[in-house]
Design a protein around this motif. Structure first.
Motif: not given
Length: 472
Positions: A412-425
């Motif tokens: 699954t490609a992750p979002h390019i983001s610092l706020e989505t639920d596929d990253q922990v910060g």
């Protein structure tokens, strides 16, 4: 019940390993680190296959390795990484124009998260060519997991959702990637696969080989890694020439360190030493006639490691090997600072080394029999700290070889983001694919049965699939 510890495949492993390491505190070469080999395991292969792990020590920066190329996602990447206006280089963001030569084109159309399209680091021209010709794939957002995790489960701190031990620690996470256990683990999943392949090889000590010093990845229960240098088998030099100007002294030393002893530890140490000396003769005799026309950059240590692996594969018939697991590595990836200076140099070295290696497998007629994959301690933050990126978790990795269903992304490609639920910060990716799943996919291609995969990867049953599909 969840399991963070890997059970021994053989209860006698402890005694074998104890005997093998007896005396290793002495200042002897690592060539002495050869264990007694136990009974042959289940696999009985008639063809040849090899898995090669290329490890990036320090934590490779995924953000500047597999990079958003479509303009909407590129603009998000550039803004997060401090890019300059006009899609030019700035902060730790590459300029969009730098990616034109490494844009990836899938062989079968794929729709990824937010319609993202990717390019590779500008230095990875050879890897991009392999991808676009169907000989390489990208496994997206893979990392150590005990069970599948959502962000809410990660944040809950509940014991019902166990985490890999000591996240974000270099030593522990490099160990988890290689062994599925924290620092101090003595058996790797490559070595456990090697345990099952021993019966396929006439020279069982040629099953698990490191060209990069000691690596837990290629240590098994019934076999320990055989360590080799770019020049060939590692010699115990005092036994080969003159000691204190005396050939007689050299012969006496060889006798002292190889003769049987009454003390169990001394005897085990001498037996291992004798085996090392004997294997040096066997291995170098098999390598001596091997000449490759494929060029490897001799100023690039990773390329030298890949070259000796290619030569060992070329010598597979002389060595009587049908299944092999190899380990190569390079360091320098802990780029908290100097990312824009240091990371491109590392990518250039990797590109040169792995492209030459793939070309060598083509030359040898075994491109569809050899699969290389990359691994690293962890990915890094998508956010930048001014001059680099910090410790992360999930990352994107390459799988390269003629048997790879290439020209595709997996996972699954992750979002390019610092706020989505596929990253922990800070853009630390929460893995959507586990190392176990990647290992199981390689293991199935290697020839392991379903029950053997479970014995090598006891947590694989926690995940919905054990086959990610990137191997043909």
């Amino acid at each position: 019940m969840y399991n963070n510890r890997i059970p021994d495949l053989n209860r006698r492993a402890f005694m074998k390993r104890a005997a093998a390491v007896a005396g290793l505190g002495a200042a002897a070469p690592m060539a002495l680190n050869l264990a007694s080999v136990g009974e042959a395991a289940a696999m009985d292969a008639t063809d040849y296959k090899a898995i090669v792990c290329c490890f990036f020590y320090g934590g490779n920066d995924y953000g500047n390795t597999v990079i958003p190329y479509d303009l909407p996602n590129y603009d998000l990447y550039s803004a997060i990484r401090g890019g300059a206006a006009g899609r030019k280089r700035g902060g730790v963001a590459l300029a969009h124009s730098e990616l034109d030569g490494t844009a990836l084109t899938t062989l079968t159309p794929q729709t990824l998260t937010n319609n993202i399209q990717y390019a590779l680091a500008p230095e990875l021209t050879g890897v991009a060519s392999l991808f676009n010709s169907g000989k390489a794939a990208v496994q997206l957002n893979v990392g150590p997991l005990v069970v599948p995790l959502t962000l809410a489960q990660y944040n809950s701190g509940s014991k019902a959702y166990p985490l890999p031990p000591k996240l974000f620690s270099h030593n522990d996470q490099s160990s988890v990637w290689q062994s599925l256990g924290s620092e101090g683990s003595t058996v790797g999943w490559g070595g456990r696969m090697g345990d099952l392949a021993l019966s396929s090889n006439g020279q069982s000590l040629m099953t698990c080989i490191s060209a990069s010093g000691n690596a837990v990845f290629v240590s098994g229960n019934n076999t320990l890694q055989y360590q080799i240098s770019p020049d060939g088998a590692i010699a115990i030099w005092p036994t080969k020439g003159w000691v204190f100007g005396s050939g007689e002294a050299s012969n006496l030393l060889k006798e002292l360190i190889t003769e049987p002893r009454t003390h169990v530890m001394e005897n085990a140490f001498n037996a291992v030493t004798k085996r090392s000396i004997n294997m040096e003769t066997i291995v170098n005799a098999a390598l001596d006639p091997i000449t490759l026309t494929t060029s490897f950059d001799q100023t690039n240590y990773l390329a030298q490691q890949f070259q000796i692996v290619a030569r060992l594969i070329a010598a597979r018939n002389a060595l009587g090997t049908r299944r092999q697991v190899f380990f190569v590595s390079m360091g320098g990836f802990d780029n908290h600072d100097g990312l824009m200076t240091d990371h491109p140099k590392l990518m250039a070295k990797f590109n040169s080394a792995v492209t030459s290696f793939y070309n060598a497998t083509v030359e040898l007629g075994v491109a569809n029999k050899v699969t290389t994959f990359t691994a690293s301690d962890f990915g890094r933050t998508l956010a930048y700290n001014g001059d680099g990126s910090d410790h992360g978790w999930g990352s994107h990795h390459f799988v390269i070889g003629g048997a790879v269903r290439g020209g595709q992304y997996y996972g699954t490609a992750p979002h390019i983001s610092l706020e989505t639920d596929d990253q922990v910060g800070q853009g630390r990716l929460l893995p959507s694919t586990s190392v176990d799943q990647m290992a199981a996919t390689l293991g199935k291609w290697f020839g392991l049965s379903g029950s053997e995969i479970t014995s090598v990867l006891p947590n694989i049953g926690h995940f919905a699939t054990s086959n990610l599909g990137f191997m043909g």
